[in-house]
Design an enzyme around this catalytic site. Structure first.
Site, short mmCIF file in Angstrom:
data_model
loop_
_atom_site.label_atom_id
_atom_site.label_comp_id
_atom_site.label_asym_id
_atom_site.label_seq_id
_atom_site.Cartn_x
_atom_site.Cartn_y
_atom_site.Cartn_z
N LYS A 13 0.83 -1.21 0.00
CA LYS A 13 0.00 0.00 0.00
C LYS A 13 0.85 1.26 0.00
O LYS A 13 0.53 2.23 -0.66
CB LYS A 13 -0.89 0.04 1.24
N ARG A 88 -10.33 0.34 9.66
CA ARG A 88 -9.78 -0.98 9.93
C ARG A 88 -10.79 -1.86 10.66
O ARG A 88 -10.50 -3.01 10.94
CB ARG A 88 -8.55 -0.83 10.82
N ARG A 127 11.67 -5.89 4.17
CA ARG A 127 11.68 -4.47 4.54
C ARG A 127 12.57 -4.25 5.76
O ARG A 127 13.34 -3.30 5.83
CB ARG A 127 10.23 -4.03 4.83
N ARG A 139 10.76 -0.56 12.48
CA ARG A 139 9.54 -0.33 13.25
C ARG A 139 9.37 -1.42 14.29
O ARG A 139 9.50 -2.60 13.99
CB ARG A 139 8.33 -0.34 12.30
N ARG A 150 -0.42 -8.43 14.02
CA ARG A 150 -1.01 -7.48 13.05
C ARG A 150 -1.78 -8.20 11.96
O ARG A 150 -2.84 -7.76 11.55
CB ARG A 150 0.09 -6.60 12.44
#
Ligand code: ADP
Length: 203
Positions: A13, A88, A127, A139, A150
């Protein structure tokens, strides 16, 4: 245009919404970025949200709805926006509908990036590696256990949002497993399909 960009963590995204906001000339409103900003600023919202985010869980609907309500009032959102990371939950989707209706506005459509779970995990691992390689800060919620939380939160709480929009005829799906350019192309096609619906409604 007013869009929602839906898709699980790691679906791509971020990459696509960067291209999309340039293409459409409207801001991308990411609740994840807004919340991380609040955490950095140690604001009351940030203080409340930090532990929840670090655990990979969802911040309460009230808090998130509040920040989105404020954000869409800002001048740059006047011509439209791309919502990223919101709604969400179905409660957030309902709240968004109300927020827009109060302003005599509505969504043009919801783009959903579809990716299989195995791909998500490896993309986020990549990532993390790339961030480490350039000496960046990873992160906290990209750690493996948190990532699982998540993805679970997405499956349980966010998948129903896609059904919600599908039932309202607003859902436009895109296969996120293809190369970046191909995905961008499919998004363009879906935007054209949204515009066609719009034109028909105006006639
Ligand atoms: P992702 O990379 O998983 O798409 P985001 O950057 O969108 O992550 O969000 C990071 C975290 O911020 C989420 O795991 C969650 O804790 C919180 N968050 C962001 N948007 C929302 C929302 N709409 N409702 C609840 N929590 C949210």
């Amino acid at each position: 245009m007013r869009l929602v960009f839906l898709g699980p963590p790691g679906a791509g995204k971020g990459t696509q919404s960067e291209l999309l906001k340039r293409r459409l000339g409207v801001p991308q409103l990411s609740t994840g970025d807004m919340l991380r900003g609040a955490v950095r600023a140690a604001s009351p919202v940030g203080l409340k949200a930090k532990a929840i985010m670090d655990a990979g869980q969802l911040v309460s609907d009230d808090v998130v709805i509040g920040i989105v309500a404020e954000r869409i009032e800002e001048a740059d959102a006047g011509q439209g926006f791309i919502l990223d990371g919101f709604p969400r939950t179905v409660a957030q989707a309902e709240a968004l509908e109300e927020l827009l209706a109060e302003r005599a506005l509505r969504l043009d459509g919801v783009l959903e990036l579809e990716v299989n779970e195995a791909a998500l995990v490896s993309r986020i691992e990549k990532r993390v590696e790339e961030t480490r390689a350039v000496g960046g800060v990873v992160r906290a919620d990209d750690q493996p256990e948190t990532l699982k939380a998540r993805l679970d939160a997405y499956k349980v709480q966010t998948s129903p949002v896609s059904t919600y929009y599908d039932q309202r005829g607003l859902l436009y799906r895109v296969n996120g497993m293809l190369p970046i350019d191909t995905v961008t192309g499919s998004i363009e096609e879906q935007l054209a399909a949204m515009r066609a619906v719009h034109q028909q409604e105006l006639r």
